[in-house]
Design an enzyme around this catalytic site. Structure first.
Site, PDB file in Angstrom:
ATOM      1  N   THR A  91      82.697  77.593  11.573  1.00  0.00           N
ATOM      2  CA  THR A  91      81.898  77.186  10.421  1.00  0.00           C
ATOM      3  C   THR A  91      80.517  76.948  11.066  1.00  0.00           C
ATOM      4  O   THR A  91      80.231  76.095  11.974  1.00  0.00           O
ATOM      5  CB  THR A  91      82.084  76.085   9.591  1.00  0.00           C
ATOM      6  OG1 THR A  91      83.610  76.024   8.960  1.00  0.00           O
ATOM      7  CG2 THR A  91      81.283  75.782   8.534  1.00  0.00           C
ATOM      8  N   LYS A 114      81.237  79.190   2.436  1.00  0.00           N
ATOM      9  CA  LYS A 114      81.889  78.092   3.002  1.00  0.00           C
ATOM     10  C   LYS A 114      80.739  76.762   2.815  1.00  0.00           C
ATOM     11  O   LYS A 114      81.347  75.696   2.554  1.00  0.00           O
ATOM     12  CB  LYS A 114      81.902  78.177   4.460  1.00  0.00           C
ATOM     13  CG  LYS A 114      82.473  76.964   5.396  1.00  0.00           C
ATOM     14  CD  LYS A 114      84.026  76.698   5.073  1.00  0.00           C
ATOM     15  CE  LYS A 114      84.296  75.646   5.925  1.00  0.00           C
ATOM     16  NZ  LYS A 114      85.495  75.315   6.038  1.00  0.00           N
ATOM     17  N   LYS A 154      78.697  68.094  10.816  1.00  0.00           N
ATOM     18  CA  LYS A 154      78.131  69.559  11.228  1.00  0.00           C
ATOM     19  C   LYS A 154      77.548  70.342  10.137  1.00  0.00           C
ATOM     20  O   LYS A 154      76.946  70.659   9.844  1.00  0.00           O
ATOM     21  CB  LYS A 154      78.889  70.002  12.265  1.00  0.00           C
ATOM     22  CG  LYS A 154      78.679  71.532  12.430  1.00  0.00           C
ATOM     23  CD  LYS A 154      79.639  72.369  13.278  1.00  0.00           C
ATOM     24  CE  LYS A 154      81.143  72.502  12.938  1.00  0.00           C
ATOM     25  NZ  LYS A 154      81.268  73.651  12.260  1.00  0.00           N
TER      26      LYS A 154
END
Ligand code: NAP
Length: 289
Positions: free
Chosen positions: A98, A173, A241
């Site tokens: 990701t 995502k 993150k």
């Protein structure tokens, strides 16, 4: 024979590469920065190991990665010992980390300059989805590269979808992570409330998971939250993150993210309390340890 390589054998990459190794007539090489993990994987699944991404890229028609953040991906692609320098022209690099959509576009442009193809293909379904080969995968990049890679990706997924040009997989995502942030905080508050009222947690989860409050997090992690067991899954630091990537990306379209921003700050507290590698459901410990 299909010659392929896998970079990054962590919580997600290890089982995903394991499923890929079962693809008919595949010659699979794995690389992991900590070499003992690559040796462990080889003992379990066979195949070959490489000492660097550069070695792993040699002759590979497909190179897969599941590493950490933007900089980690830069290193394994076009860094000094990156796979891009050895992959043959026309080969496809599929990244399951990701990352930001910006780095996906940057690396895709570098790939094109070098005669390669790059797909941003982040995954959802967690550690359990990876271990069961049941991930859901969203992909950005050229449709022709996607079509070539799809049969291999299907070895470890129950659903895979081409979402649009480079970066569209990562943006999808982000939608997923924004949705999860509120769900996990809500579930934390619900479980803490249930425990404070001495309700029977398995009974509570059993009955409400059949109704409107049902969620993947409730079914897979609800009991772990009640037991305060977090040594598995999706790390607090990875979710931070991801939420920071979402917060940055949302600025471009002025899309408010009040809950995601709050949850990111809560995860920061957990990190400061030594829970950076715990599963994100450890959010419940902020309410009662
Ligand atoms: P992890 O267990 O920490 O594994 C990370 C892997 O990447 C390790 O193999 C690590 O090597 C390698 N790596 C990191 N930086 C590297 C670098 N600069 N060069 C070479 N190798 C590097 O993480 P994970 O949970 O598998 O997650 C991997 C990615 O998938 C992340 O982007 C994460 O956000 C995403 N993701 C995770 C989940 C989940 O539930 N865990 C779900 C969806 C998506 P070492 O072994 O040497 O450290």
């Amino acid at each position: 024979m299909t010659k392929a390589s896998w970079l990054g054998l962590g919580v997600m990459g290890h089982p995903m590469a394991g499923y890929l190794s079962k693809f008919p007539a595949i010659d699979l090489t794995v690389y992991n920065r900590t070499t003992s993990k690559a040796e462990g994987w080889q003992n379990e699944y066979g195949g070959n190991t490489a000492l660097t991404p550069l070695d792993a890229g040699n002759d590979a028609q497909f190179v897969f990665s599941c590493v950490g953040n933007d900089d980690d991906l830069r290193q394994v692609t076009f860094g000094e010992h990156g796979a891009f320098h050895s992959m043959p022209k026309g080969a496809v690099f599929i990244d399951h980390s990701t990352t930001s959509a910006t780095v996906a576009r940057e690396i895709s442009a570098k790939a094109s300059e070098m005669g390669l193809h790059f797909l941003d293909a982040p995954v959802t379904g967690g550690q359990k989805g990876a271990e069961n080969g049941q991930l859901s995968i969203m992909v950005g990049g050229e449709p022709s590269a996607y079509e070539k890679a799809e049969p291999l990706i299907l070895t470890y997924s129950k659903a895979v979808k081409h979402m649009g040009p480079s970066g569209a997989g990562q943006q999808t995502k982000m939608v997923n992570q924004i949705a999860i942030a509120g769900v996990v905080q809500g579930l934390s508050e619900a479980i803490n409330f249930a425990q404070s009222n001495n309700l029977n947690i398995p009974d509570v989860l059993s009955v409400i998971s059949k109704g409107a409050a049902q969620s993947w997090q409730m079914e897979n992690s609800g009991q772990h939250m009640a037991d305060r067991f977090f040594d598995f899954g999706f790390a607090v630091d990875w979710m931070r993150k991801d939420l920071n990537i979402c917060i940055e990306e949302a600025k471009a379209t002025n899309s408010p993210l009040p809950v995601a921003t709050l949850v990111e700050s809560y995860l920061g507290e957990l990190h400061d309390n030594g829970r950076g590698r715990n599963d994100i459901t450890s959010l419940v410990t902020r309410l009662k340890d």
